[in-house]
Motif scaffolding. Structure first.
Motif, PDB file in Angstrom:
ATOM      1  N   ASP A   1      11.061 -49.360 -10.979  1.00 54.82           N
ATOM      2  CA  ASP A   1      11.061 -48.764  -9.643  1.00 54.82           C
ATOM      3  C   ASP A   1      12.254 -47.849  -9.413  1.00 54.82           C
ATOM      4  OD1 ASP A   1       8.735 -50.311  -8.218  1.00 54.82           O
ATOM      5  OD2 ASP A   1       9.883 -51.815  -9.326  1.00 54.82           O
ATOM      6  N   GLY A   2      13.070 -47.677 -10.442  1.00 60.38           N
ATOM      7  CA  GLY A   2      14.210 -46.776 -10.340  1.00 60.38           C
ATOM      8  C   GLY A   2      15.080 -46.878 -11.567  1.00 60.38           C
ATOM      9  N   PHE A   3      15.823 -45.818 -11.861  1.00 55.29           N
ATOM     10  CA  PHE A   3      16.758 -45.789 -12.998  1.00 55.29           C
ATOM     11  C   PHE A   3      18.015 -45.095 -12.506  1.00 55.29           C
ATOM     12  CE2 PHE A   3      18.856 -45.151 -16.854  1.00 55.29           C
ATOM     13  CZ  PHE A   3      18.178 -45.732 -17.921  1.00 55.29           C
ATOM     14  N   ILE A   4      19.127 -45.821 -12.470  1.00 62.33           N
ATOM     15  CA  ILE A   4      20.365 -45.264 -11.937  1.00 62.33           C
ATOM     16  C   ILE A   4      21.461 -45.256 -12.986  1.00 62.33           C
ATOM     17  CG2 ILE A   4      19.852 -45.910  -9.547  1.00 62.33           C
ATOM     18  CD1 ILE A   4      21.590 -48.337  -9.885  1.00 62.33           C
TER      19      ILE A   4
ATOM     20  N   GLU B   1      13.050 -56.042 -21.500  1.00 61.80           N
ATOM     21  CA  GLU B   1      12.248 -57.261 -21.572  1.00 61.80           C
ATOM     22  C   GLU B   1      12.144 -57.910 -20.193  1.00 61.80           C
ATOM     23  OE1 GLU B   1       9.786 -60.065 -23.327  1.00 61.80           O
ATOM     24  OE2 GLU B   1      10.519 -58.154 -24.100  1.00 61.80           O
ATOM     25  N   VAL B   2      13.232 -57.883 -19.435  1.00 66.48           N
ATOM     26  CA  VAL B   2      13.189 -58.369 -18.048  1.00 66.48           C
ATOM     27  C   VAL B   2      12.144 -57.588 -17.261  1.00 66.48           C
ATOM     28  CG1 VAL B   2      14.459 -58.420 -15.852  1.00 66.48           C
ATOM     29  CG2 VAL B   2      15.550 -59.238 -17.953  1.00 66.48           C
ATOM     30  N   LEU B   3      12.205 -56.262 -17.377  1.00 69.90           N
ATOM     31  CA  LEU B   3      11.268 -55.397 -16.666  1.00 69.90           C
ATOM     32  C   LEU B   3       9.825 -55.726 -17.043  1.00 69.90           C
ATOM     33  CD1 LEU B   3      10.531 -52.917 -14.942  1.00 69.90           C
ATOM     34  CD2 LEU B   3      11.102 -51.479 -16.918  1.00 69.90           C
ATOM     35  N   LYS B   4       9.543 -55.844 -18.339  1.00 63.95           N
ATOM     36  CA  LYS B   4       8.197 -56.137 -18.808  1.00 63.95           C
ATOM     37  C   LYS B   4       7.679 -57.456 -18.245  1.00 63.95           C
ATOM     38  CE  LYS B   4       7.508 -55.906 -23.216  1.00 63.95           C
ATOM     39  NZ  LYS B   4       7.808 -56.032 -24.670  1.00 63.95           N
ATOM     40  N   GLN B   5       8.516 -58.498 -18.325  1.00 59.39           N
ATOM     41  CA  GLN B   5       8.052 -59.815 -17.903  1.00 59.39           C
ATOM     42  C   GLN B   5       7.866 -59.907 -16.389  1.00 59.39           C
ATOM     43  OE1 GLN B   5       9.471 -63.413 -19.650  1.00 59.39           O
ATOM     44  NE2 GLN B   5      10.210 -62.419 -21.516  1.00 59.39           N
ATOM     45  N   VAL B   6       8.752 -59.270 -15.644  1.00 61.95           N
ATOM     46  CA  VAL B   6       8.619 -59.290 -14.183  1.00 61.95           C
ATOM     47  C   VAL B   6       7.341 -58.575 -13.756  1.00 61.95           C
ATOM     48  CG1 VAL B   6       9.601 -58.435 -12.004  1.00 61.95           C
ATOM     49  CG2 VAL B   6      11.082 -59.521 -13.693  1.00 61.95           C
TER      50      VAL B   6
ATOM     51  N   LYS C   1      14.814 -43.341 -19.749  1.00 61.39           N
ATOM     52  CA  LYS C   1      14.238 -43.168 -18.417  1.00 61.39           C
ATOM     53  C   LYS C   1      12.712 -43.119 -18.490  1.00 61.39           C
ATOM     54  CE  LYS C   1      18.197 -40.756 -16.373  1.00 61.39           C
ATOM     55  NZ  LYS C   1      18.699 -39.478 -15.807  1.00 61.39           N
ATOM     56  N   GLN C   2      12.188 -42.422 -19.497  1.00 62.54           N
ATOM     57  CA  GLN C   2      10.743 -42.329 -19.662  1.00 62.54           C
ATOM     58  C   GLN C   2      10.137 -43.687 -19.973  1.00 62.54           C
ATOM     59  OE1 GLN C   2       8.793 -39.794 -18.997  1.00 62.54           O
ATOM     60  NE2 GLN C   2       6.955 -40.962 -19.571  1.00 62.54           N
ATOM     61  N   MET C   3      10.816 -44.455 -20.845  1.00 63.61           N
ATOM     62  CA  MET C   3      10.294 -45.771 -21.191  1.00 63.61           C
ATOM     63  C   MET C   3      10.323 -46.695 -19.983  1.00 63.61           C
ATOM     64  SD  MET C   3       8.801 -47.449 -23.439  1.00 63.61           S
ATOM     65  CE  MET C   3       9.027 -46.259 -24.766  1.00 63.61           C
ATOM     66  N   ALA C   4      11.370 -46.598 -19.175  1.00 67.74           N
ATOM     67  CA  ALA C   4      11.442 -47.407 -17.961  1.00 67.74           C
ATOM     68  C   ALA C   4      10.285 -47.066 -17.023  1.00 67.74           C
ATOM     69  CB  ALA C   4      12.783 -47.172 -17.259  1.00 67.74           C
ATOM     70  N   LYS C   5       9.962 -45.783 -16.943  1.00 68.33           N
ATOM     71  CA  LYS C   5       8.850 -45.338 -16.098  1.00 68.33           C
ATOM     72  C   LYS C   5       7.524 -45.880 -16.611  1.00 68.33           C
ATOM     73  CE  LYS C   5       6.800 -41.139 -14.121  1.00 68.33           C
ATOM     74  NZ  LYS C   5       6.888 -39.645 -14.065  1.00 68.33           N
ATOM     75  N   VAL C   6       7.324 -45.840 -17.930  1.00 66.49           N
ATOM     76  CA  VAL C   6       6.096 -46.352 -18.532  1.00 66.49           C
ATOM     77  C   VAL C   6       5.932 -47.840 -18.225  1.00 66.49           C
ATOM     78  CG1 VAL C   6       4.981 -46.892 -20.747  1.00 66.49           C
ATOM     79  CG2 VAL C   6       5.984 -44.629 -20.357  1.00 66.49           C
TER      80      VAL C   6
END
Length: 315
Positions: free
Chosen positions: A293-296, A256-261, A284-289
Motif C-alpha cells: 500500500d506504499g513504499f517510502i 515475506e511479511v507483505l505476502k503473508q499479510v 518498488k515494482q515488486m512491492a506493487k506486484v
C-alpha cells in the motif's frame, strides 16, 4: 555480481538474502563481518589521496575520497567497532585498519553514499532469512553494532553489522536534522495502532519518533516472524491501522511479511507500507506486484504522514 538487482529482488521473494563477508584484521582466525549486498554500489581499491576531516583525525571518519568526481565520506569500520557514544573523545587511531592499499566498499542507502574501509573480502554468501538470528538472541547489548548473526561454511559466526547505526555514529548531526524534519508533520486523529517492523534499533527509534509526533499508538517488532506470530495470536485485528515494515530482516523478510499479510483473508485489509533504504525501481515494482500500500524512503516523516492520513480514516 553486485549490480544484479533483479536477482537480489527475487531473493527477497524467496525470503533469501546475499551478504558480503569481510574481515577487518590480519588474524588467521579473524572475526567475519557482513552486510547486505543490495546496499553495495561497488568495491574498489583506492590508491588516491583523500581529504582529511578538519581537526584531530582520531575518530570514525578518515576524510573524503573522490571517485569519478564524486566526494564520498570514508569511515574506518574497525575504528567504528571500537567507538562508544559514551566516550566520543576516545582516540580511535590505534584501531585503524592497516593495509598497503585501501579496500573500500561504496554503499548507497537511506539517501546517503558512504565509503567503508575494510581489510579484505572473503566472499558473498546466500542465506535464507530463517538462517539469520536476531542479535539480541546472542546477548548483544542495546548499544551493539551487530544487528544479527549467521553461520559461515565452517560453522563460524558471522556478525551482520547495523549500518544504519554506523551512519548515525559517524554523522550524529543527522539525528538532530531528523528533528527538524518532524516539524512540518501534524497530529493524526485515530485510535488505530501502527505496527512497526524494524531490526535496526537506531532505525526503529527514528520510526518511533515519527509515529509519536503524529500522536499515534504503536507496537514495535524486531523482525517479521514476531510480527506474523502477533497477527496470528491477536484477537483485535480490527484495531490495527497499518503495518510499516523494513525489507531486510532476520528470520522473515519484509517481502515475506507483505505476502503473508495480503494472502491471509483476515489481515489482507491492513495497509502494508514498505520502509526501506533499498528503494530501487525493481524493489518498488515488486512491492506493487505484491499489493503493498506504499513504499517510502527509510523513515521519511512526510511520506509516512501522507500515507497514514490516507489509510487512517479517523484523522
Amino acid at each position: 555480481m553486485i549490480s544484479d538487482v533483479d536477482k537480489t529482488t527475487s531473493l527477497h521473494l524467496n525470503n533469501e538474502v546475499q551478504f558480503l563477508c569481510f574481515t577487518l584484521d590480519n588474524e588467521s582466525n579473524s572475526q567475519l563481518y557482513a552486510m547486505n549486498v543490495f546496499k553495495i554500489r561497488e568495491i574498489i581499491y583506492y590508491n588516491g589521496e583523500f581529504t582529511e576531516t578538519a581537526g584531530e583525525n582520531d575518530g570514525i571518519m578518515l576524510g573524503f575520497l573522490t571517485v569519478r568526481g564524486e566526494s564520498i565520506p570514508l569511515v574506518d569500520m574497525k575504528r567504528w567497532l571500537h567507538y562508544s557514544s559514551q566516550d566520543t573523545q576516545r582516540d580511535l587511531r590505534p584501531y585503524s585498519i592497516e593495509g598497503k592499499k585501501s579496500l573500500v566498499v561504496i554503499c548507497n542507502f537511506s539517501n546517503h553514499t558512504i565509503g567503508l574501509k575494510i581489510l579484505g573480502v572473503k566472499r558473498i554468501i546466500q542465506k535464507n532469512w530463517s538462517e539469520v538470528s536476531v542479535g539480541s538472541e546472542y546477548g548483544f547489548d542495546s548499544d551493539s553494532k551487530v544487528t544479527a548473526t549467521t553461520k559461515y561454511d565452517d560453522g563460524s559466526v558471522i556478525q551482520i553489522l547495523d549500518v544504519e547505526k554506523m551512519i548515525l555514529d559517524a554523522f550524529p548531526m543527522l539525528e538532530d536534522f531528523s528533528g527538524l524534519e518532524l516539524q512540518p508533520i501534524e497530529t493524526i486523529r485515530s485510535n488505530k495502532i501502527i505496527l512497526l517492523v524494524e531490526d535496526s534499533k537506531s532505525a526503529a527509534k527514528s520510526l518511533q519518533k515519527i509515529i509519536e509526533k503524529l500522536d499515534l499508538k504503536y507496537f514495535t517488532f524486531p523482525n517479521g516472524r514476531i510480527l506474523l506470530d502477533y497477527l496470528k495470536s491477536d484477537n483485535n485485528i480490527e484495531h490495527i491501522g497499518a503495518i510499516i515494515t523494513d525489507l531486510e530482516m532476520p528470520e522473515v523478510s519484509g517481502f515475506e511479511v507483505l505476502k503473508q499479510v495480503k494472502e491471509n483473508p483476515q489481515t489482507k485489509h491492513i495497509p502494508v507500507i514498505i520502509n526501506s533504504s533499498m528503494s530501487s525501481d525493481s524493489n518498488k515494482q515488486m512491492a506493487k506486484v505484491l499489493d503493498a500500500d506504499g513504499f517510502i524512503t527509510k523513515s521519511n516523516a512526510l511520506e509516512i504522514e501522507e500515507l497514514l492520513k490516507q489509510y487512517l480514516t479517523e484523522y
